[in-house]
Write a protein that holds these residues in place. Sequence first.
Motif, PDB file in Angstrom:
ATOM      1  N   UNK A  16      -6.449  -2.650   1.892  1.00  0.00           N
ATOM      2  CA  UNK A  16      -5.241  -3.467   1.965  1.00  0.00           C
ATOM      3  C   UNK A  16      -4.290  -3.122   0.825  1.00  0.00           C
ATOM      4  N   UNK A  17      -3.003  -3.469   1.036  1.00  0.00           N
ATOM      5  CA  UNK A  17      -1.992  -3.215   0.000  1.00  0.00           C
ATOM      6  C   UNK A  17      -2.376  -3.870  -1.318  1.00  0.00           C
ATOM      7  N   UNK A  18      -1.888  -3.315  -2.415  1.00  0.00           N
ATOM      8  CA  UNK A  18      -2.363  -3.751  -3.726  1.00  0.00           C
ATOM      9  C   UNK A  18      -1.947  -5.193  -4.048  1.00  0.00           C
ATOM     10  N   UNK A  19      -0.760  -5.579  -3.613  1.00  0.00           N
ATOM     11  CA  UNK A  19      -0.331  -6.954  -3.880  1.00  0.00           C
ATOM     12  C   UNK A  19      -1.151  -7.950  -3.071  1.00  0.00           C
ATOM     13  N   UNK A  67      -2.297  -4.664   5.739  1.00  0.00           N
ATOM     14  CA  UNK A  67      -3.735  -4.858   5.903  1.00  0.00           C
ATOM     15  C   UNK A  67      -4.245  -3.894   6.957  1.00  0.00           C
ATOM     16  N   UNK A  68      -5.005  -2.893   6.499  1.00  0.00           N
ATOM     17  CA  UNK A  68      -5.515  -1.882   7.418  1.00  0.00           C
ATOM     18  C   UNK A  68      -6.979  -2.135   7.727  1.00  0.00           C
ATOM     19  N   UNK A  69      -7.649  -2.860   6.880  1.00  0.00           N
ATOM     20  CA  UNK A  69      -9.059  -3.163   7.087  1.00  0.00           C
ATOM     21  C   UNK A  69      -9.490  -4.153   6.017  1.00  0.00           C
ATOM     22  N   UNK A  70     -10.714  -4.624   6.080  1.00  0.00           N
ATOM     23  CA  UNK A  70     -11.198  -5.658   5.161  1.00  0.00           C
ATOM     24  C   UNK A  70     -11.035  -5.227   3.703  1.00  0.00           C
TER      25      UNK A  70
END
Lengths: 255, 276
Positions: A59-62, A53-56
């Motif tokens: 985020x990673x696809x899963x 999670x880098x920001x709202x």
Amino acid sequence: MKKRLGNFALALVGVALVGALWAITSATIAPDLPSPLKTWEESKIYVMQPWEKRGEMDQGILRMASYSLWRVAKGFLLAILIGTPLGFILGASNLFYKMFDPTIQVLRPISPLAWLPLGLILFRQSEPAALFTIALCSMWPTVINTMQGVRAIPQDYHNVAKVLRLSPWRRLTKIWIPATLPFMFSGYRLSLGLAWLVIVAAEMLTGTPGVGGFLWQEYNSLIYSHILLCILTIGIVGFALDRLMGVAEARLRAA
Amino acid sequence: MAFLEVTDLAKSYGARDVLSGVNFTMEEGEFVSIVGASASGKTTFLKIVSGLVPATRGQVTMGGAAVTDFSPQAAIVFQNYSLLPWLSALENVRLAVEAAFPQYSRTQQNEQSEKYLKMVGLGGAISKKPSQLSGGMRQRVAIARAFAVEPRVMFLDEPFGALDALTRATLQQELARMCSQAARPVTALMITNNVDEAILLSDRILALGRGPAASLSPAVPVNLAKPRAADLLMHDDQAIRIRNRLAEFLTAGAESRKSLSRAAASALSKTVPLEA
């Protein structure tokens, strides 16, 4: 086993052919369409760090898919909690059937895109509006299949209930529900498929984090390869959901 | 007043008259059979008498009270078993026992169900589902289910009609044995298209004429000692007389429809003495 392996290989060939078609299209007539390689290069971070999670909206696809799945689960649960009893009532009572069937047939083809604004007006928040839309759109296969299941209960079973003088509760639990269960599950499977279709539209319009929300945001940010990433994810998750329900259905029939 | 009384019964489906002017009485403890060709209205008759289907005209009383619904004191065996496929043999029987004896404890209900399943020879198959049982075994479960509620009257709707001849013969003897072993004399009304089956089991036999608007023949008493053996009945004089007489009732309608002369029919009847 050998046959299954062969089928799997054929499926892979199919995927490779479609991938080739995609590559050729992006190289020739549609320069805006990112090639498979470019899609992979730009999406790698989302796939390789699926829970990051880098920001709202970054985020990673899963992680994104799990938000969507959770939302679908809630909407789908709502749909079958309302749809199943409704189907039972419509199947059991000719009066109710005649009264409500035309209305249902009118409500059934309405697109989620049409319901969502109404949900936003009613609930003033995106999350309940999304659930409202998912439930309302995915409910109908459950209602209709359950209704047909109840109507298809053989007269023999009704006679047994009458002859054994079963109480209404036992009639429901020992005869109606077991006799209708296979129909109900076919309805659930179709409903879940619909709920997953609706989620993308709901997230796009409400801008909530999830696969659909991400897709729309990346469209607005002109990162087209991420659109393809989302499309592929939506397809794979939908396929997995349908397979899961198929397995559950098969178990049920075998029991 | 007889235990079961049917007065001037008629049934029509739309413009089609199935039964008309049917009168019938039956005493408690009697085993009565109605024989008739298929589609003659036998099953309709049984469904009306048992209270599953309302009559168009006429009245049915049981123990002096009008029959309007399936009686709590009755049980029925259907031709097609009518077991619930998602329940085991024991659960199928217990479903009936639970409804008939709500005052019993769970253990007593189980014991009652098992007792009757053992009685029909299914003690070892009580946890099997109907799909794991043969047709004959399924019908045994259905018979156990009917007896397990200890009914005052038993309705049998072509109970062996769907079985092969061999299984049929075994189950007929089984039913005769169940009837003789019951705590009180079993009152039973059986519908069948098999005259020999009726002779084997019944105290009295009536023939249902050909439809449309079928009605019942006079009763033919069967004064043969029980238990009866099917092979001996083939050559027993009285059994032969009964068989001929019933055959005559059953074919009378068909022959008149083919407009064969009445003389031919009566000539046929003179060859066999009519008094049963």
